[in-house]
Structure formats: structure tokens, C-alpha cells
Motif scaffolding. Structure first.
Motif, PDB file in Angstrom:
ATOM      1  N   PHE A   1      -7.530  -5.360 -10.417  1.00 41.05           N
ATOM      2  CA  PHE A   1      -7.249  -4.059 -11.024  1.00 41.05           C
ATOM      3  C   PHE A   1      -5.916  -3.469 -10.548  1.00 41.05           C
ATOM      4  N   LYS A   2      -4.941  -4.329 -10.255  1.00 44.10           N
ATOM      5  CA  LYS A   2      -3.629  -3.870  -9.787  1.00 44.10           C
ATOM      6  C   LYS A   2      -2.689  -3.734 -10.992  1.00 44.10           C
ATOM      7  N   TYR A   3      -3.064  -2.869 -11.947  1.00 45.07           N
ATOM      8  CA  TYR A   3      -2.286  -2.704 -13.165  1.00 45.07           C
ATOM      9  C   TYR A   3      -0.919  -2.081 -12.870  1.00 45.07           C
ATOM     10  N   GLN A   4      -0.886  -1.135 -11.920  1.00 43.07           N
ATOM     11  CA  GLN A   4       0.379  -0.483 -11.612  1.00 43.07           C
ATOM     12  C   GLN A   4       1.380  -1.481 -11.053  1.00 43.07           C
ATOM     13  N   GLU A   5       0.920  -2.394 -10.207  1.00 44.59           N
ATOM     14  CA  GLU A   5       1.809  -3.413  -9.660  1.00 44.59           C
ATOM     15  C   GLU A   5       2.315  -4.333 -10.769  1.00 44.59           C
ATOM     16  N   LEU A   6       1.463  -4.629 -11.751  1.00 41.34           N
ATOM     17  CA  LEU A   6       1.867  -5.476 -12.873  1.00 41.34           C
ATOM     18  C   LEU A   6       2.917  -4.770 -13.725  1.00 41.34           C
ATOM     19  N   VAL A   7       2.736  -3.454 -13.941  1.00 37.52           N
ATOM     20  CA  VAL A   7       3.719  -2.679 -14.700  1.00 37.52           C
ATOM     21  C   VAL A   7       5.054  -2.665 -13.969  1.00 37.52           C
ATOM     22  N   ASN A   8       5.014  -2.440 -12.653  1.00 38.75           N
ATOM     23  CA  ASN A   8       6.249  -2.427 -11.865  1.00 38.75           C
ATOM     24  C   ASN A   8       6.952  -3.781 -11.928  1.00 38.75           C
ATOM     25  N   LEU A   9       6.164  -4.848 -11.964  1.00 37.85           N
ATOM     26  CA  LEU A   9       6.718  -6.195 -11.973  1.00 37.85           C
ATOM     27  C   LEU A   9       7.500  -6.467 -13.254  1.00 37.85           C
ATOM     28  N   VAL A  10       6.981  -6.009 -14.407  1.00 37.57           N
ATOM     29  CA  VAL A  10       7.624  -6.301 -15.691  1.00 37.57           C
ATOM     30  C   VAL A  10       8.658  -5.227 -16.055  1.00 37.57           C
TER      31      VAL A  10
ATOM     32  N   ARG B   1       0.835  -1.209   0.000  1.00 38.12           N
ATOM     33  CA  ARG B   1       0.000   0.000   0.000  1.00 38.12           C
ATOM     34  C   ARG B   1       0.864   1.251   0.000  1.00 38.12           C
ATOM     35  N   CYS B   2       1.965   1.229   0.765  1.00 35.81           N
ATOM     36  CA  CYS B   2       2.868   2.387   0.785  1.00 35.81           C
ATOM     37  C   CYS B   2       3.651   2.478  -0.519  1.00 35.81           C
ATOM     38  N   GLU B   3       4.088   1.338  -1.037  1.00 34.94           N
ATOM     39  CA  GLU B   3       4.854   1.327  -2.284  1.00 34.94           C
ATOM     40  C   GLU B   3       4.032   1.883  -3.437  1.00 34.94           C
ATOM     41  N   SER B   4       2.731   1.585  -3.441  1.00 33.48           N
ATOM     42  CA  SER B   4       1.879   2.031  -4.544  1.00 33.48           C
ATOM     43  C   SER B   4       1.715   3.545  -4.595  1.00 33.48           C
ATOM     44  N   ILE B   5       1.981   4.236  -3.472  1.00 31.11           N
ATOM     45  CA  ILE B   5       1.882   5.710  -3.453  1.00 31.11           C
ATOM     46  C   ILE B   5       3.233   6.340  -3.129  1.00 31.11           C
TER      47      ILE B   5
ATOM     48  N   ILE C   1      -3.254  -1.897  12.920  1.00 31.99           N
ATOM     49  CA  ILE C   1      -3.871  -1.519  11.648  1.00 31.99           C
ATOM     50  C   ILE C   1      -4.541  -0.155  11.756  1.00 31.99           C
ATOM     51  N   ASN C   2      -5.179   0.131  12.888  1.00 33.51           N
ATOM     52  CA  ASN C   2      -5.807   1.441  13.084  1.00 33.51           C
ATOM     53  C   ASN C   2      -4.771   2.557  13.029  1.00 33.51           C
ATOM     54  N   LEU C   3      -3.658   2.396  13.764  1.00 36.67           N
ATOM     55  CA  LEU C   3      -2.651   3.458  13.826  1.00 36.67           C
ATOM     56  C   LEU C   3      -1.918   3.618  12.501  1.00 36.67           C
ATOM     57  N   LEU C   4      -1.483   2.496  11.889  1.00 37.53           N
ATOM     58  CA  LEU C   4      -0.781   2.591  10.608  1.00 37.53           C
ATOM     59  C   LEU C   4      -1.714   3.059   9.497  1.00 37.53           C
ATOM     60  N   GLY C   5      -2.964   2.607   9.525  1.00 37.67           N
ATOM     61  CA  GLY C   5      -3.938   3.075   8.541  1.00 37.67           C
ATOM     62  C   GLY C   5      -4.197   4.559   8.672  1.00 37.67           C
ATOM     63  N   ASN C   6      -4.199   5.053   9.913  1.00 36.35           N
ATOM     64  CA  ASN C   6      -4.380   6.480  10.146  1.00 36.35           C
ATOM     65  C   ASN C   6      -3.198   7.265   9.567  1.00 36.35           C
ATOM     66  N   SER C   7      -1.968   6.748   9.762  1.00 39.44           N
ATOM     67  CA  SER C   7      -0.791   7.407   9.185  1.00 39.44           C
ATOM     68  C   SER C   7      -0.857   7.395   7.663  1.00 39.44           C
ATOM     69  N   LEU C   8      -1.273   6.269   7.090  1.00 38.87           N
ATOM     70  CA  LEU C   8      -1.356   6.150   5.634  1.00 38.87           C
ATOM     71  C   LEU C   8      -2.367   7.136   5.054  1.00 38.87           C
ATOM     72  N   LYS C   9      -3.448   7.364   5.783  1.00 35.38           N
ATOM     73  CA  LYS C   9      -4.497   8.267   5.301  1.00 35.38           C
ATOM     74  C   LYS C   9      -3.997   9.707   5.200  1.00 35.38           C
ATOM     75  N   PHE C  10      -3.116  10.118   6.128  1.00 32.04           N
ATOM     76  CA  PHE C  10      -2.714  11.525   6.189  1.00 32.04           C
ATOM     77  C   PHE C  10      -1.245  11.745   5.808  1.00 32.04           C
TER      78      PHE C  10
END
Length: 755
Positions: free
Chosen positions: A746-755, A410-414, A441-450
Motif C-alpha cells: 500500500f505504498k502508493y505515495q512512494e509509487l507516485v513519487n517514483l514516476v 519514513r521521514c521522506e514520506s512525511i 531505533i528507540n531514540l530515532l523512532g521517538n523523534s519521528l513520533k513527535f
């Protein structure tokens, strides 16, 4: 002076004072109304001027969007804005600055539910001075000139061009370059500036005029405030004088009489009353009977009020519990069908990309709603003191790895750096694994959101037989004002350019869970720099042998189906019966359905049933009664209770009545299959996913032509093209499954990164 005359005099004087106060306050209220009217006039006038500016911006946005996309919807919206402004179409009742922002999706229609009136007429009706009105008309005229350029650009998209007479009679090929050049030309921006200059002058003139009116009204209010203060102060002084008169003429004599009457109430007949000591009405007050009666009545009334208040509090608390239980059931029941059938449809090979995307939206929305319901129920359990921990032995390293798997991608994708550090950690511990996972998950998800750029990190270490966790990020930070609120229920950080989703219960529940685990949580944050959450929990060391091994792999098939087994599905809601029946039949299990407890008993008597899925809340004969009836004849048949009521007491009641297990709605396919594995002894086949590093190695061994084609198809989000590639080249089944799972999600970006 007799008390009656004294009271009459005080009454008259106090009445005059009250009338004076009322008159002054009335004038004060009128002046505040005038001040409010001045503000309202200022606001309404500003709305009209702002509409002129906003409509110009909307026309620009719609024209530019049409020029870029060629979508006729934006041309239609453009014409609608002009028609509303000119009074040719009805004006929406809520025609605010964000009206058109909600109508940018294909198929949306504006609600034109007001009257037809040109913007010029509204400006005239607002009683603007001629000088200000001329500025607005000048701005509107310039806006009309700007629309000519926009018309010219939009007609260029259709291949229509101006002739020498200024009409669009010349037809040719659509000229997108000319259209874009017109919409971003110097002439266009100069025309835009000509609109805004008179509007800016209007704002200054309008502000000066309305400020003067507001200042005049405010001065009047301030003057009347002084008079109100003076007369109120004088009234208070007179009231105090009245109280002193009453004290010496009435209170003291009555107090003396009270002491005498108390002695009489104690049967002290030796007391003497000097009737001649008081030369007014007090001298006529004899007897203690009424005093005892009044005091007794007051006491009874007070006791009754206390009992009534306690009863109301008990009733309110019970009503809250009933409401939460009912709300949980009513919302979880349809969610069971929504999420269940969404999962089923996602497996279908006969749906296109758009339909898959819609199914994903349905599933994510349903899971988000379920999460909100769970958070509210969690908070209600905490408030009621019913939240309990369930400590068990588990592998702490596995939990940390799971958290890493969740947030790394999730962090890598952004483009965020995510790191987990550990120090001196025990591998096996005993604690509430589910609650600890929820906290992280609550605390890390909160960090990811902001957090939009920078890093998110988690540091875990052990000290003095306690586990310490530090969650840090380089996000927007939290101001001191919000630092005092975010651990309270329904409080969220509000910041421009950041959407606040959810209930605002995550951090509140997190704090309560940490407290239950005998820990504390602290926050350090600086706006624009980031936030740091520190918390600790108690734990016990655990033995590896006591840890139950659980598989997190996806189930793909049943190896040893026993087609002689029959499963009965009991639920009064057809959609829920069909969902579970479809799941079971997709794995070739024989199923029967019953819509009530009575029908279930009839089928049970006629058929050989090997397992029953029993809904609890049904009309006439509910699930508990049905289970009890079956258990009178059969103690061995597995009965699995299904319910949208998920409180612990609901589960305990079902188990106590004879159910072997309990599943909360919405029910997942994996839970159903694990139940069958447990009670019907079937063998499940799990998905054998290839590791990412192995996938990369296999891709490196394939022809460069395949890699380039796969990258191109992924960038175009061409599902069919990707699937054709998988058929055309010799790939391993593991690689095919992995690539197909990325496409399905629908993880097209991950597929592009993979190839």
C-alpha cells in the motif's frame, strides 16, 4: 494521689477533649460535604448545558458529513440525536461529548441503554432558576430552528424540496451544491450564533450563581478549620501536660524498678528494694520474671515477623517471575498463529485490496502487541539483574546504513529531512549489535513520533575509545517536568494533537541498555524547538575476518528440495501445527503431525524422520521429556525446540535436554527455512531486488503513456488496473516485482513519487 484516681481524672478530661474534637470535626466534615455538593451541582448543571451545545455541534457535523458523503448512516445518526434530545429514544447512560466519535465507522450502532427523557425535563429537574432556564430553552429553540436548515440541506441530497406550504413534496434531481451552500451559508452561521448567544449568557449567569454558593460553603469550611485548629492545639497542650504527669509519677519510678530488676536478673542478690519509697501501685511491683518473659516474647515476635516478611518478599518475587513467564507463553502462543497465518494469507493472489489491507492491520497490530510483550519482559530482566550483553564483531557502517534505510523513507514520506553524519569511525567493532540497533531505533523512532516538520539527524563519532551518538530533532520538545520522568518506566510525553502509543518503556529500557554498555545518556530539550539525546558506549576494535556474513534478503524459493526428507511437527495446539505444516508443505516438504509427546514417540518409532520441530510446553508428556526420550535412542536427528517461553533459562534448558536449536514463538517463515538450510543442507534462493536508481532509469526508458497511466492508477489506488498495466507493457521481471511489492504494501505515495 493514687495512680488509679490520677488515671481516672486524666481519662475524663481527655475524653471530654476527644468528644469536643469529634463534634467540631463532624461539623467540619458536613461543611466539606456541602462544599462538595455545591461543586457537584455546579458540575451536573454544566454537563446539561454542555450537552445542549454538544448536540448542536454533533447535528451540524452529521448534517455536513451527510451532505458531503451522502452516507445514510450520518442521516440516521442525525435523527437519533434529535430523538434522544426530545425524549423519543432512550438516552445512553454514558452520553458524553465524545459518544458519537466512536460511531463514525459503517456498521456501528449506538447503545441506547437509558431512559427516555427530554433534555428540557432534565434541565427542569436540575433546579435551574427560571432566568437561567429560559436562556437554555431559548438556546434550544434556536437549535430547533437550525435543524430546519439542516433538514432542508439533507433533503436536497435526496432530491426533495419545500413547497409553498413548507412541506417536502417537490421531487427533483439531488442538488449537492444547494445542500453544501445551505450548510455553509451566512444564514446557517447566524442561526448557529443565535444558539450560542443565550448559552453564553447562561454560562455567565450560572457561573456567578454557583460561584456564590461555592464561596459560601468555602467560607464555612474556612471558619470551621479555625475552630478545629484551636481545639486541636488546646488538646495537644493538655496531652503534653498529661505526659509530663505520667513521666514523673509513673515512668521515673518504673525506670528505677527496671534497674533493680536487671541486677536481679544477673543474679546480684545484694540489691535491696525499698518498698516504702513509693506510696502507690508501683510499690507493689516486685520481681523481674515477667520483665524477662515479656522481653523474650517481644524478641521472638520480632524475629518471627522478620522471617515472615522475608518469606513474603521471596514468594512475591517468585510469583512475579512465574506470572511473567506465564503471560509471555499465553500471549505468544496465539500470536504465533495470528502472525503466521497473516503472512501466509498475504501471499495469496485470491484476495482483494480490502482484505490485504485488513491483513496488514492484523499483522501490524500483532507485531505491536509482540513488541509490548518484549518490552515488558526486557524491563523485568533488567529489574531482576538478568539482562546480559552479547558482544560480537560486526560492520558498524552496515548498521548505520541499515538505520538510514529504515528512517530515510519514513521521514521522506512525511516531508521530514533525515541526515546521518559520521566522523572518524572504525569500520569493524565488537559490541552488542542487537542492543545498539535497539537503542538507535528507540531514540530515532521517538523523534519521528513527535516531529511533524523540520528535521531529524544522527551524528556518530569516536573519541577516546568510545562511540558517541547524537540524535536531534525539531519536534515538539519536552518540558522540564517530563524531562525528569521520561527515563522512568511507563512514563510518556503527553501533548495535544500527538498520540502516545506503546507502553512507555522504550526510553527506560534504552537508558538501562546504555548503562549496561558502560555508557551514559543525556537530554537537552526546549518546548516548541526540539530535543537532543546524547549517549556513549564502550567498544572494542574487531577483525574483519571474524565477522559472520548474514543475508537480509527475502527468501523466495528452495532450490534443491529433497522430497525423501520427512519433518515431524509436534505441538499440542492445532493452529500452531497447521501453521508450520503449511509453511513446510508450501515448499514441497513432506510433513507429519503429533499433538503430544506420546504421539510424537509413536510416530518416531514407525516413520523415518529427518528433523523434528518440538513444542516445549505440552500436557502429559512435555517437550523436554520427549526430547530426552528420543535422545536415549538417537543422538543425531536434528530437534528444534519451539516455545512461547523466551527467557534465557528456558532456552538453556531445552538445549541442555538435547535440542539442537531453539526458536521463540511467534516463529517467522525465514527462521524456519534457515533452520532447514542449517540441518537439512538445502539451498535457498533469495529475492534479487532491483535498486531504486535502476528502477528510475528503466521507467525513463518506457513510453510516457505508461508512466502517466501508472501515476493515474496509483493516485486512484487501483490495484487491478496497475496489474493490468504490468501485463500490457514489456517490463523487466525486476521492475514488475518492485512495483508489485509497493502495491502489496500500500505504498502508493512512494509509487507516485517514483514516476
Amino acid at each position: 494521689m493514687k495512680l488509679k484516681k490520677l488515671f481516672m481524672l486524666l481519662f475524663i478530661l481527655n475524653t471530654l477533649l476527644f468528644i469536643s474534637v469529634a463534634i467540631v470535626i463532624n461539623k467540619y466534615q458536613k461543611s466539606t460535604i456541602n462544599l462538595e455538593d455545591a461543586y457537584n451541582m455546579q458540575y451536573k448543571s454544566l454537563i446539561l448545558a454542555d450537552e445542549l451545545r454538544q448536540s448542536s455541534d454533533d447535528l451540524t457535523r452529521m448534517a455536513r458529513t451527510y451532505v458531503i458523503t451522502g452516507n445514510p448512516m450520518f442521516e440516521e445518526q442525525y435523527k437519533t440525536v434529535l430523538a434522544i434530545r426530545n425524549g423519543e429514544l432512550p438516552r445512553p447512560k454514558r452520553y458524553n461529548g465524545i459518544f458519537w466519535d466512536f460511531l463514525t465507522l459503517q456498521g456501528n450502532k449506538p447503545k441506547l441503554d437509558g431512559e427516555k427523557i427530554p433534555l428540557r425535563d432534565l434541565m427542569r429537574n436540575a433546579n435551574f432558576p427560571d432566568s437561567e432556564l429560559n436562556m437554555l430553552f431559548t438556546s434550544q429553540n434556536e437549535s430547533d430552528d437550525l435543524t430546519k436548515l439542516e433538514h432542508k440541506a439533507m433533503n436536497a441530497i435526496k432530491g426533495k424540496f419545500l413547497d409553498k406550504d413548507g412541506n417536502y413534496t417537490i421531487k427533483g434531481e439531488p442538488d449537492f451544491a444547494l445542500a453544501r451552500e445551505l450548510m455553509h451559508s451566512k444564514e446557517y452561521h447566524e442561526a448557529k450564533i443565535r444558539i450560542m448567544e443565550p448559552l453564553d449568557r447562561f454560562y455567565r449567569a450560572f457561573e456567578n450563581r454557583t460561584k456564590q454558593k461555592v464561596d459560601e460553603a468555602r467560607a464555612t469550611v474556612k471558619e470551621l478549620e479555625f475552630y478545629v485548629n484551636v481545639i486541636v492545639l488546646f488538646s495537644i497542650i493538655f496531652f503534653l501536660m498529661s505526659f509530663f504527669i505520667i513521666l514523673f509519677r509513673i515512668v521515673y519510678p518504673i525506670d528505677l524498678l527496671r534497674r533493680v530488676m536487671l541486677k536481679l536478673s544477673q543474679n546480684d542478690m545484694s540489691v535491696e528494694i525499698d518498698k516504702n519509697k513509693f506510696d502507690d501501685e508501683v510499690g507493689d511491683m516486685i520481681g523481674a520474671v515477667e520483665i524477662f518473659k515479656d522481653n523474650t516474647q517481644k524478641l521472638l515476635t520480632s524475629e518471627h515477623q522478620i522471617k515472615q516478611a522475608m518469606q513474603e518478599a521471596t514468594t512475591a518475587n517468585k510469583a512475579k517471575s512465574v506470572f511473567l513467564a506465564r503471560m509471555s507463553h499465553e500471549l505468544r502462543t496465539p500470536l504465533n498463529a495470528i502472525l503466521g497465518f497473516a503472512n501466509i494469507l498475504q501471499k495469496s493472489q485470491n484476495i482483494n485490496k480490502q482484505e490485504k489491507e485488513n491483513l496488514n492491520i492484523i499483522k501490524r497490530s500483532g507485531e505491536h502487541l509482540l513488541n509490548i510483550i518484549n518490552e515488558i519482559l526486557e524491563l523485568s530482566k533488567i529489574e531482576a539483574g538478568k539482562m546480559e550483553l552479547t558482544p560480537k564483531s560486526f560492520n558498524l557502517f552496515d548498521l548505520i546504513k541499515e538505520i538510514d534505510d529504515i528512517f530515510s523513507f519514513r521521514c521522506e514520506s512525511i516531508n521530514l529531512n533525515f541526515e546521518i553524519k559520521t566522523n572518524n569511525l572504525p569500520k569493524y567493532i565488537k559490541a552488542d549489535e542487537q542492543r545498539l540497533r535497539q537503542i538507535l531505533i528507540n531514540l530515532l523512532g521517538n523523534s519521528l513520533k513527535f516531529t511533524k516538520e523540520g528535521f531529524i539527524s544522527l551524528y556518530v563519532y569516536e573519541l577516546n575509545n568510545k562511540l558517541f551518538f547524537e540524535v536531534k530533532d525539531s519536534g515538539i520538545g519536552i518540558s522540564k517536568e517530563y524531562q525528569e520522568k521520561i527515563f522512568k518506566p511507563f512514563e510518556q510525553v503527553k501533548k495535544d494533537n500527538y498520540t502516545s502509543e506503546g507502553t512507555g518503556l522504550g526510553l527506560s529500557i534504552t537508558k538501562e541498555l546504555i548503562t549496561l554498555m558502560a555508557g551514559n545518556i543525556y537530554l537537552k530539550s526546549q518546548v516548541g524547538v526540539g530535543s537532543e539525546f546524547y549517549f556513549s558506549i564502550n567498544y572494542e576494535k574487531a577483525d574483519e575476518n571474524k565477522i559472520k556474513k548474514e543475508s537480509s534478503k527475502n527468501i523466495v524459493a528452495v532450490k534443491n528440495q529433497d522430497f525423501s526428507k520427512t519433518i515431524l511437527v509436534v505441538d499440542d495446539i492445532k493452529e500452531n501445527r497447521d501453521l508450520i505444516t503449511w509453511l513446510l508443505e508450501s515448499y514441497n516438504f513432506k510433513t507429519l503431525q503429533a499433538s503430544s509427546g506420546i504421539e510424537a514417540l509413536e510416530i518416531y518409532k514407525k516413520e523415518k524422520i529427518d528433523l523434528i520441530f518440538m513444542d516445549i510446553l505440552m500436557e502429559r508428556m512435555n517437550g523436554i521429556e520427549t526430547i530426552l526420550a528420543i535422545r536415549q535412542k538417537d543422538k543425531k536427528i536434528p530437534i528444534i525446540a519451539l516455545s512461547a517461553n523466551v527467557f534465557e533459562e528456558d532456552k538453556n534448558e531445552a538445549i541442555k535436554s538435547g535440542a539442537d536449536d531453539f526458536l521463540a514463538k511467534p516463529v517467522e517463515e525465514k527462521e524456519i527455512l534457515l533452520i532447514l538450510e542449517k540441518y537439512l543442507y538445502i539451498e535457498l534462493e533469495y529475492e534479487n531486488k532491483e535498486k531504486r536508481i535502476d528502477v528510475k532509469k528503466e521507467l525513463e526508458s518506457l513510453p510516457q503513456e505508461f508512466v502517466e497511466k501508472l501515476k493515474q492508477k496509483a493516485l486512484l489506488m487501483d490495484n487491478d488496473g496497475i496489474f493490468e498495466l504490468l501485463k500490457a507493457y514489456d517490463l523487466s521481471s525486476g521492475l514488475k516485482i518492485y512495483i508489485k511489492s509497493l502495491v502489496d504494501e500500500f505504498k502508493y505515495q512512494e509509487l507516485v513519487n517514483l514516476v
